[in-house]
Design a protein around this motif. Structure first.
Motif, PDB file in Angstrom:
ATOM      1  N   GLN A  25     -10.029   2.338  -8.809  1.00 57.26           N
ATOM      2  CA  GLN A  25     -10.264   1.638  -7.546  1.00 57.26           C
ATOM      3  C   GLN A  25     -11.517   2.138  -6.847  1.00 57.26           C
ATOM      4  OE1 GLN A  25      -7.811   0.972  -3.398  1.00 57.26           O
ATOM      5  NE2 GLN A  25      -6.658   1.010  -5.306  1.00 57.26           N
ATOM      6  N   HIS A  81      -3.639  -6.698  -5.352  1.00 58.61           N
ATOM      7  CA  HIS A  81      -3.109  -6.970  -4.015  1.00 58.61           C
ATOM      8  C   HIS A  81      -2.860  -8.463  -3.819  1.00 58.61           C
ATOM      9  CE1 HIS A  81      -2.739  -3.377  -1.663  1.00 58.61           C
ATOM     10  NE2 HIS A  81      -3.953  -2.959  -1.957  1.00 58.61           N
ATOM     11  N   GLU A  91      -7.183  -2.732  -8.955  1.00 59.16           N
ATOM     12  CA  GLU A  91      -7.784  -3.662  -7.991  1.00 59.16           C
ATOM     13  C   GLU A  91      -9.163  -4.143  -8.458  1.00 59.16           C
ATOM     14  OE1 GLU A  91      -6.188  -4.973  -5.659  1.00 59.16           O
ATOM     15  OE2 GLU A  91      -4.470  -3.647  -5.523  1.00 59.16           O
ATOM     16  N   ASN A  99       0.842  -1.193   0.000  1.00 64.33           N
ATOM     17  CA  ASN A  99       0.000   0.000   0.000  1.00 64.33           C
ATOM     18  C   ASN A  99       0.881   1.249   0.000  1.00 64.33           C
ATOM     19  OD1 ASN A  99      -2.372  -1.457   0.093  1.00 64.33           O
ATOM     20  ND2 ASN A  99      -2.561  -1.346   2.325  1.00 64.33           N
TER      21      ASN A  99
END
Length: 261
Positions: free
Chosen positions: A83, A193, A164, A37
């Motif tokens: 996202q 991720h 994502e 992150n």
């Protein structure tokens, strides 16, 4: 369509968020961007779909500077799923998907048969045809995500940028989304991720840390024990999926005294 990002830097309020990044996404390839992150994944992708202009460097589509194209031409070549998507109006899911056709329409032009066919095909592709008449705001997170992917597919781009894309999806849906976009034949640049999804479906991975690319190549080459310890702060154990044979990773915490097992 090839995507080439050359020496790209993004500086915001004096802070360098992305630093001299270069990467290549070959035509029809699924290229993953992974990192902790705050490493710069979303910032880099925002430059790739023109939501953000880089401070230096270029994004090229088959040699053409993306940021030099008109908005309409850029949108015909690149579709994106950010996202975070905020919707203030309760359009139906079908109306949201139809927004993907705007780059192909003239001002005040009516929806054509080709537009309707593109929307139907996109909804069918993500298994969301039954949601067409539902209000978008009434949908679950996973249903919204599928509709937004359908909107991107209805745009009929040549490049798909996904930040994502498996967020809010249950396990079955996660296992559907990446094969779906891979089968589209588009050049796909995606941030992920989940390293196991990245390992299973991406042709090439780029690892970004503190705004810089620190490794790139096929997933088995990139996702080494040493890199995962250094970049992600975890100890990894490689195993083979019993059905597919694909590399999978199991994780545990590093010992408190450092990365040595």
């Amino acid at each position: 369509m090839n995507v080439d990002i050359d020496d790209l830097t993004v500086t915001v309020h004096g802070a360098r968020l992305v630093k001299d990044v270069s990467l290549h996404a070959g035509s029809g390839r699924l290229v993953g961007l992974v990192g902790p992150n705050g490493s710069g994944k979303s910032t880099l992708l925002r430059c790739a779909y023109r939501a953000l202009r880089p401070s230096a460097g270029t994004v090229r589509l088959d040699g053409d500077d993306l940021h030099a194209l008109s908005q309409r031409e850029g949108a015909r070549r690149v579709a994106a799923l950010p996202q975070e998507t905020v919707g203030e109006f309760d359009f139906t899911a079908g109306e949201v998907v139809a927004m993907g056709r705007l780059p192909h329409q003239r001002a005040a032009a009516r929806t054509t048969a080709d537009d309707r066919a593109a929307c139907r095909a996109a909804l069918d592709a993500v298994g969301a045809a039954h949601l067409a008449d539902r209000g978008f705001l009434s949908l679950s997170g996973g249903e919204k995500q599928r509709v937004l992917i359908a909107r991107a597919l209805a745009q009929r781009p040549r490049v798909l940028v996904l930040d994502e894309p498996t967020n809010h999806l249950d396990i079955a849906q996660q296992l559907e989304v990446l094969p779906l976009v891979r089968a589209s034949g588009l050049t796909v640049l995606t941030a992920l991720h989940d390293l196991n999804l990245a390992a299973a479906y991406c042709d090439v991975l780029y690892v970004i840390e503190r705004g810089r690319i620190v490794a790139d190549g096929p997933p088995p080459k990139v996702l080494t024990d040493d890199l995962l310890a250094e970049v992600f702060g975890v100890r990894a154990h490689r195993v083979r999926h019993p059905a597919s044979g694909a590399m999978q990773l199991l994780f545990d915490r590093l010992p408190s005294d450092g990365p040595t097992p």
